[in-house]
Design a protein around this motif. Structure first.
Motif, PDB file in Angstrom:
ATOM      1  N   PRO A  95       0.879  -1.252   0.013  1.00  0.00           N
ATOM      2  CA  PRO A  95      -0.077   0.220  -0.162  1.00  0.00           C
ATOM      3  C   PRO A  95       0.758   1.325  -0.038  1.00  0.00           C
ATOM      4  O   PRO A  95       0.584   1.952  -0.437  1.00  0.00           O
ATOM      5  CB  PRO A  95      -0.754   0.122   1.387  1.00  0.00           C
ATOM      6  N   LEU A  96       1.834   1.248   1.039  1.00  0.00           N
ATOM      7  CA  LEU A  96       2.657   2.576   0.581  1.00  0.00           C
ATOM      8  C   LEU A  96       3.829   2.498  -1.007  1.00  0.00           C
ATOM      9  O   LEU A  96       3.159   3.902  -1.272  1.00  0.00           O
ATOM     10  CB  LEU A  96       4.265   2.192   1.702  1.00  0.00           C
ATOM     11  N   LYS A  97       3.692   1.991  -1.938  1.00  0.00           N
ATOM     12  CA  LYS A  97       3.996   1.900  -3.077  1.00  0.00           C
ATOM     13  C   LYS A  97       3.046   2.311  -3.683  1.00  0.00           C
ATOM     14  O   LYS A  97       2.858   3.040  -4.635  1.00  0.00           O
ATOM     15  CB  LYS A  97       4.533   0.630  -3.432  1.00  0.00           C
ATOM     16  N   THR A  98       1.523   2.317  -3.467  1.00  0.00           N
ATOM     17  CA  THR A  98       0.722   2.478  -4.171  1.00  0.00           C
ATOM     18  C   THR A  98       0.012   4.510  -3.891  1.00  0.00           C
ATOM     19  O   THR A  98      -0.312   4.665  -4.680  1.00  0.00           O
ATOM     20  CB  THR A  98      -0.738   1.830  -3.742  1.00  0.00           C
ATOM     21  N   LEU A  99       0.355   4.502  -2.104  1.00  0.00           N
ATOM     22  CA  LEU A  99       0.749   6.523  -2.192  1.00  0.00           C
ATOM     23  C   LEU A  99       1.111   6.338  -3.139  1.00  0.00           C
ATOM     24  O   LEU A  99       1.202   7.509  -3.250  1.00  0.00           O
ATOM     25  CB  LEU A  99       0.633   5.497  -0.798  1.00  0.00           C
ATOM     26  N   LEU A 100       2.547   6.104  -3.124  1.00  0.00           N
ATOM     27  CA  LEU A 100       3.588   7.364  -4.000  1.00  0.00           C
ATOM     28  C   LEU A 100       2.821   7.216  -5.227  1.00  0.00           C
ATOM     29  O   LEU A 100       2.906   8.316  -5.914  1.00  0.00           O
ATOM     30  CB  LEU A 100       4.861   6.253  -3.778  1.00  0.00           C
ATOM     31  N   VAL A 101       2.354   5.790  -6.278  1.00  0.00           N
ATOM     32  CA  VAL A 101       2.097   5.916  -7.403  1.00  0.00           C
ATOM     33  C   VAL A 101       1.027   7.046  -7.622  1.00  0.00           C
ATOM     34  O   VAL A 101       0.672   8.149  -8.693  1.00  0.00           O
ATOM     35  CB  VAL A 101       1.807   4.591  -8.033  1.00  0.00           C
ATOM     36  N   LYS A 102      -0.308   7.204  -6.747  1.00  0.00           N
ATOM     37  CA  LYS A 102      -1.365   8.101  -6.007  1.00  0.00           C
ATOM     38  C   LYS A 102      -0.524   9.322  -6.618  1.00  0.00           C
ATOM     39  O   LYS A 102      -1.232  10.554  -6.676  1.00  0.00           O
ATOM     40  CB  LYS A 102      -2.337   7.576  -5.515  1.00  0.00           C
ATOM     41  N   LEU A 103       0.550   9.760  -6.158  1.00  0.00           N
ATOM     42  CA  LEU A 103       1.292  10.859  -5.889  1.00  0.00           C
ATOM     43  C   LEU A 103       1.603  11.541  -7.165  1.00  0.00           C
ATOM     44  O   LEU A 103       1.830  12.895  -7.247  1.00  0.00           O
ATOM     45  CB  LEU A 103       2.413  11.163  -4.354  1.00  0.00           C
ATOM     46  N   GLU A 104       2.046  11.157  -7.681  1.00  0.00           N
ATOM     47  CA  GLU A 104       2.633  10.481  -8.777  1.00  0.00           C
ATOM     48  C   GLU A 104       1.107  11.155  -9.546  1.00  0.00           C
ATOM     49  O   GLU A 104       1.785  12.167 -10.673  1.00  0.00           O
ATOM     50  CB  GLU A 104       3.392   9.691  -9.594  1.00  0.00           C
ATOM     51  N   LEU A 105       0.508  10.491  -9.917  1.00  0.00           N
ATOM     52  CA  LEU A 105      -0.593  10.819 -11.111  1.00  0.00           C
ATOM     53  C   LEU A 105      -1.485  12.289 -10.314  1.00  0.00           C
ATOM     54  O   LEU A 105      -1.748  12.664 -11.233  1.00  0.00           O
ATOM     55  CB  LEU A 105      -1.652   9.139 -10.518  1.00  0.00           C
ATOM     56  N   LEU A 106      -1.326  12.121  -8.918  1.00  0.00           N
ATOM     57  CA  LEU A 106      -1.592  13.503  -8.682  1.00  0.00           C
ATOM     58  C   LEU A 106      -1.293  14.876  -9.046  1.00  0.00           C
ATOM     59  O   LEU A 106      -1.307  16.513  -8.500  1.00  0.00           O
ATOM     60  CB  LEU A 106      -1.940  13.682  -7.348  1.00  0.00           C
ATOM     61  N   GLY A 107       0.436  14.626  -9.732  1.00  0.00           N
ATOM     62  CA  GLY A 107       1.242  15.470  -9.961  1.00  0.00           C
ATOM     63  C   GLY A 107       1.585  16.270  -8.852  1.00  0.00           C
ATOM     64  O   GLY A 107       2.717  17.229  -9.198  1.00  0.00           O
ATOM     65  N   ILE A 108       2.011  15.803  -7.366  1.00  0.00           N
ATOM     66  CA  ILE A 108       2.391  15.610  -6.578  1.00  0.00           C
ATOM     67  C   ILE A 108       4.237  15.774  -6.687  1.00  0.00           C
ATOM     68  O   ILE A 108       4.767  16.051  -6.170  1.00  0.00           O
ATOM     69  CB  ILE A 108       1.961  15.629  -5.283  1.00  0.00           C
TER      70      ILE A 108
END
Length: 671
Positions: free
Chosen positions: A389-402
């Motif tokens: 889930p930590l990897k998933t959160l990091l990818v989500k932050l990438e996709l959000l442009g953060i």
């Protein structure tokens, strides 16, 4: 005149005709289009990239999620004389370098890697130098958050495709619902006309759901297997836990059935030997956790038994799909009831990161400058969020442009000289020799190994007016290792991100919700979808309708017969999954005792000085987390003591118990 696909099929692969679905997929790829092949397990998906690879001008790059799958397919390719190779973590640096050289020189037709390999900066730099005709994504359902076995690194494959300028993509999967197929194809811009699904109905599979109480299940299974021991072919019995595999295999052996346990707790050599014996027919019955069977291409598996509940309809379909690939009648038996349902639900909920951990992650990013570095394991420990889930959160932050991934590097390099320093220096005259000497000067020797100190190296480079930039140093170390001057080890993968925006308090574009709350809700939504799949699976097993038809409908196959005539429902045996009422919850005093011991373990290990209801619930339900692992909580009497109870029921019960635990007295002993 170039060979036709029919000629290649006959001359290289030894087949006279294509299986259903193969021709349209292969024609699409060889004609320059992207495609998706949605075929049942064992229906020949691999040919859909192996044959076109021989007709395409450049390299075919295959992304596969499991090393076992890669090895099996490599062996098959090499047996047919097709130049293929893989790059994986088990190889020596010399083997990896040789494979890279072969790809650059155009000597390879197929290269197979795991998706994680694409995070390696050196590997990505290598791919930029290799023209690639086709990107193949095996187990492509892993890219969809709405499918089973979601893997966050798969979300980045579309951007990698653009980075390496790969025109064509081929998606392969055996288990994808219509929603997942749409998601997959949208991400890779695959036309609807080039999506080929052959259906999921298997007329040779006899499906039975026969729930048996857990205490009677081993005996029932032994009695079911005994008259079938004379059947040729193999038997796979699936269980959830490693200890269950060991116990059941021992019970069956005592009952006169030759059975062996297979699970991740066995050493690698034993697992390899067991798999080889099963493939050769020397060991015909395996009691296994779900890892067994991935990558196995054994055509005569006659029986697949689910002793415990599978994780989802997709998993069930994948596992029974390993039976009867030769087209002969094979039996698939499901014995489980609802007894293990709480355990499955708890594992799903255990992957939901605590909102406090998500906030800690965001605070760490915000406190950094524009460059944010992390070690996944260290960050997992600090936030108490599991690695996946930590990897998933990091990818989500990438996709959000953060965040934007910059590069990754190993924090530690160790080298061991295979000859004297003097002989190495002598091989490099002039400035290069001084440069190599400087590397050794910045790597003081212990007993055998030298650890490279990059800060010292930078200082020495400035003093000696040398270019000691990291890329040059790493290229030099690779070269020295390749030439046999030294052995090289690298450790502690560190990922570097560029921080695009520094305002992490609110969700971009939605000022009424905090970013931490948004990410947490997203995780909860995914968990709810997982729980929904569990409920759908139970509904399937208890259906009065044809099991085969309902299974086909789940995957959008409207061609299957409405009555197969070879499942338990068609025979009039409608199942009612047995439920077991868990024992009453312990009294508050017992809960406080267990949690008091946990707090002592956490404080002693320096893992935490506080215990919240989420961590306490995970402990009692037997769900591991980084903090619990660090505290060796699995050794405590309370760990998994309430694993048969529903997560929310335990969560509510621990709230009152926590209020009465005195954290102040739990101080580790210091001399």
């Amino acid at each position: 005149m170039p060979a036709t696909i029919e000629q290649t099929l006959a001359e290289v692969f030894g087949h006279r005709e294509f299986r259903p679905g193969q021709r349209p997929v292969i024609e699409a790829v060889t004609q320059g289009r992207s495609a998706a092949a949605i075929f049942p397990t064992g229906s020949g998906k691999s040919l859909c990239y192996q044959l076109p690879a021989l007709h395409l001008p450049c390299l075919t790059l295959v992304i596969s999620p499991l090393l076992a799958l890669i090895r099996d397919q490599l062996d098959a390719l090499k047996a047919k004389g097709i130049t293929a190779a893989s790059i994986d973590s088990t190889q020596s640096r010399e083997d990896t370098s040789a494979t890279m050289r072969a790809a650059v020189d155009g000597q390879l037709k197929v290269l197979m890697v795991s998706v994680e390999r694409l995070k390696n900066e050196r590997f990505r730099e290598f791919l930029r130098r290799v023209p690639i005709s086709l990107l193949v994504v095996d187990e492509a359902h892993c890219i969809s958050e709405w499918g089973h076995n979601f893997r966050p690194d798969y979300l980045k494959l579309p951007s990698y495709r653009r980075e390496f300028a790969i025109d064509q993509v081929l998606l392969l999967t055996a288990t994808a619902t219509p929603r997942v197929i749409e998601d997959m194809c949208q991400r890779f811009d695959i036309r609807h006309e080039d999506v080929v699904a052959t259906g999921f109905y298997r007329p040779n599979l006899d499906l039975s759901v026969t729930p048996v109480p857990s205490d009677q299940r081993p005996r029932h299974l032994a009695e079911w297997l005994k008259p079938r021991q004379a059947d040729s072919g193999g038997t796979i019995i699936y269980v959830t836990l490693q200890q269950s595999a060991e116990r059941l295999a021992a019970y069956l052996r005592a009952a006169g059935i030759s059975a062996a346990a297979y699970h991740a707790g066995l050493d690698h050599e034993k697992r390899e030997n067991l798999q080889a014996q099963f493939m050769a027919g020397e060991q015909r019955c395996i009691v296994a956790t779900i890892a067994f069977g991935m990558g196995i291409d054994k055509s005569d598996i006659r029986h697949v038994v689910h002793f415990d509940l599978p994780k989802s309809i997709e998993n069930y379909s994948q596992e029974i799909g390993r039976a009867g690939r030769d087209g002969q009648r094979s039996e698939c038996l499901m014995l489980a009831g609802r007894e293990n349902l709480a355990v499955l639900e708890n594992f799903v909920l255990g992957d939901v990161p605590p909102q406090s951990g998500i906030q800690m992650l965001l605070d760490d990013i915000q406190s950094s400058d524009q460059r944010w570095e992390l070690s996944l394991n260290a960050l997992s420990q600090a936030t108490d969020i599991r690695p996946l889930p930590l990897k998933t959160l990091l990818v989500k932050l990438e996709l959000l442009g953060i965040l934007r991934p910059s590069h990754s590097y190993f924090a530690e390099y160790r080298l061991r000289l295979e000859t004297s320093v003097e002989s190495v220096i002598a091989a490099f005259p002039g400035e290069r020799g001084v440069f190599v000497q400087t590397i050794f000067d910045a790597a003081p020797q212990a007993r055998t190994w030298r650890t490279l100190d990059f800060e010292t190296l930078d200082r020495l480079g400035q003093e000696r007016n040398l270019d000691t930039s990291r890329p040059r140093v790493l290229r030099a170390l690779d070269y020295l290792a390749e030439k046999g001057f030294l052995s090289l080890e690298s450790k502690q993968m560190t990922e570097v991100y560029e921080v695009i925006t520094r305002n992490l308090s609110t969700m971009p574009g939605a000022q009424d919700i905090s970013l931490a709350e948004h990410l947490y809700r997203d995780c909860v939504e995914r968990a709810s979808a997982e729980l929904g799949r569990l409920a759908a699976m139970l509904e399937l097993f208890e259906t009065k309708d044809c099991l085969s038809a309902r299974l086909a409908q789940w995957f959008g196959d409207s061609q299957a017969p409405q009555q197969c005539g070879h499942c338990s429902a068609c025979r009039g045996d409608t199942a009612q999954l047995l439920d077991v009422t868990p024992p009453p919850l312990p009294n508050p005093e017992q809960l406080r005792t267990w949690l008091d011991e946990l707090v002592t373990a956490l404080v002693t290990a320096g893992a935490s000085d506080k215990l919240d209801a989420t961590l306490a619930t995970r402990f009692l339900c037997g769900i591991t987390s980084p903090l619990l692992t660090r505290a060796k909580a699995h050794r405590l009497p309370g760990f998994a003591s309430l694993e048969q109870h529903r997560y929310m029921q335990v969560f509510q019960a621990v709230g009152h118990a926590l209020e009465e635990i005195d954290l102040g007295k739990h101080q580790p002993y210091k001399s």
